[in-house]
Write an enzyme that holds these catalytic residues in place. Sequence first.
Site, PDB file in Angstrom:
ATOM      1  CD  GLU A  68      60.356 -28.001  16.780  1.00  0.00           C
ATOM      2  OE1 GLU A  68      60.509 -27.394  18.081  1.00  0.00           O
ATOM      3  OE2 GLU A  68      59.691 -27.716  16.047  1.00  0.00           O
ATOM      4  CG  HIS A 112      58.385 -59.040  18.211  1.00  0.00           C
ATOM      5  ND1 HIS A 112      58.497 -60.619  18.348  1.00  0.00           N
ATOM      6  CD2 HIS A 112      58.829 -58.749  19.625  1.00  0.00           C
ATOM      7  CE1 HIS A 112      58.926 -60.777  19.518  1.00  0.00           C
ATOM      8  NE2 HIS A 112      59.086 -59.935  20.561  1.00  0.00           N
ATOM      9  CE  LYS A 136      54.514 -22.589  12.710  1.00  0.00           C
ATOM     10  NZ  LYS A 136      55.014 -22.029  13.792  1.00  0.00           N
TER      11      LYS A 136
HETATM   12  O1  PA5 Z   1      59.960 -25.657  20.318  1.00  0.00           O
HETATM   13  C1  PA5 Z   1      59.236 -25.034  19.685  1.00  0.00           C
HETATM   14  O2  PA5 Z   1      59.553 -23.880  19.768  1.00  0.00           O
HETATM   15  C2  PA5 Z   1      58.315 -25.219  18.961  1.00  0.00           C
HETATM   16  O3  PA5 Z   1      57.963 -26.753  18.907  1.00  0.00           O
HETATM   17  C3  PA5 Z   1      56.815 -24.475  19.250  1.00  0.00           C
HETATM   18  O4  PA5 Z   1      56.534 -25.022  20.620  1.00  0.00           O
HETATM   19  C4  PA5 Z   1      55.657 -24.804  18.302  1.00  0.00           C
HETATM   20  O5  PA5 Z   1      56.060 -24.420  16.993  1.00  0.00           O
HETATM   21  C5  PA5 Z   1      54.562 -23.811  18.849  1.00  0.00           C
HETATM   22  O6  PA5 Z   1      54.852 -22.474  18.768  1.00  0.00           O
HETATM   23  P1  PA5 Z   1      53.871 -21.666  19.643  1.00  0.00           P
HETATM   24  O7  PA5 Z   1      54.065 -22.022  21.086  1.00  0.00           O
HETATM   25  O8  PA5 Z   1      54.308 -20.560  19.331  1.00  0.00           O
HETATM   26  O9  PA5 Z   1      52.478 -21.966  19.206  1.00  0.00           O
END
Ligand code: PA5
Length: 401
Positions: free
Chosen positions: A270, A291, A393
């Site tokens: 990310e 393996h 989303k």
């Molecule tokens: O690293 C990030 O920002 C994302 O992985 C969020 O943690 C994830 O999308 C969850 O978001 P939220 O805490 O707003 O529900």
Amino acid sequence: MINFDFHKYVKSYVRKEDKVEYLERAREIKSRFVDGDLKYWNKLDTFVSSAELKKIINITDYVRSNCDVFLVIGIGGSYMGSKAVIEALSPMYNRKSPEIIFLGTDLCSENYYETLEYIKDKEVIVNVISKSGTTLEPSIAFSLVMDVMKEKYSEEKLKDRIIITTDPEKGDLRELANRKGYVTFTVPPLVGGRFSCLTPVGLLPIAVSGINIVNLISGAKLSYERIDRAIEYAVIRDIMYKKGKIIESFTVYNPKLYYFTEWLKQLFAETQGKAKKGILPISCVNTRDLHSLGQFLQEGHDIIFETVIGIDKDKKVVLDKYDMELNSLNNIALDKVGLAHSNGYTPSNIITIDEKNESTIGELIHFFILSAIVGALLIDVNPFDQPGVQEYKKLISEELE
Ligand code: PA5
């Protein structure tokens, strides 16, 4: 304490001359962490204030003696960090109560059906974690869990059983907490989900599991001094990337670190995977995966490098046959696999911790957080956003409307 070997099994891929090209860039990035716009990343207060830390420690005692199940609802950064630390540091069998269950990481009805049935006749405390307060999966999980909770507890009792971790001011969860008087913890506005393991997001579930969070934080603080190492590691990754090594395997030799590699995958994917750039993180738990993926790492397409995490000292199991401890054999395997893979086309960075405990795990967490941020800066992408995550989303929301 962490030890780094960024030389032995990468030297034919990363020469000193390669690193020289980065000197100026590395100096500029370091100054941003030391006293520039990124300074806050090396301050404890950014992650948790001492008041919140005290509040977490106080509520932990209450939670541990008032529930059978501590239900943690969250996805992505709101769950991966605590899951990784709890799995890394808890015993495999006979864990102390309460049982910690994570929910809200999928939309699988079988999973929900079984979990909701399971908690029906248990004493439950819920910690719902979402920075935005609007993420689909935890919202669904929270509404389904609340249906069960409302059957079990009065409106008044729910105030002692629902804990909300969210933005300090905005979002549906903050608004709900204010309206209902639920206990809340704050996700610091500057710290995005995947960097939030050492904020109340990760610290509360970790503390409830019985792990000493003060030691975890002290370990993380050690790595505040390690910005040079984090930059060096990021530079080596970048050199590999520029040479066509577009996949990095986070490889561990202790299965309890499996979820730690899952956290690493989320952190790096990310943080760096955007604008058609970035290194794809995968993981191996060895010797099991020698393996399976091991074949590819040895002889497959030459697009992979490894970052291996080893542990010097582990629980004592003696192998009479070889007159040695099993952990020594595990470390021989780590070393020889590094050699074998680098004789193929897969170089390995080796990181070792002297032993697996709160302090070394905390130190690793902050080291990798810094490295991921630096890695993104080196490929000129914003480390702190994740625009691609919004896309699915949006499409689901459109369909629901
Ligand atoms: O690293 C990030 O920002 C994302 O992985 C969020 O943690 C994830 O999308 C969850 O978001 P939220 O805490 O707003 O529900």
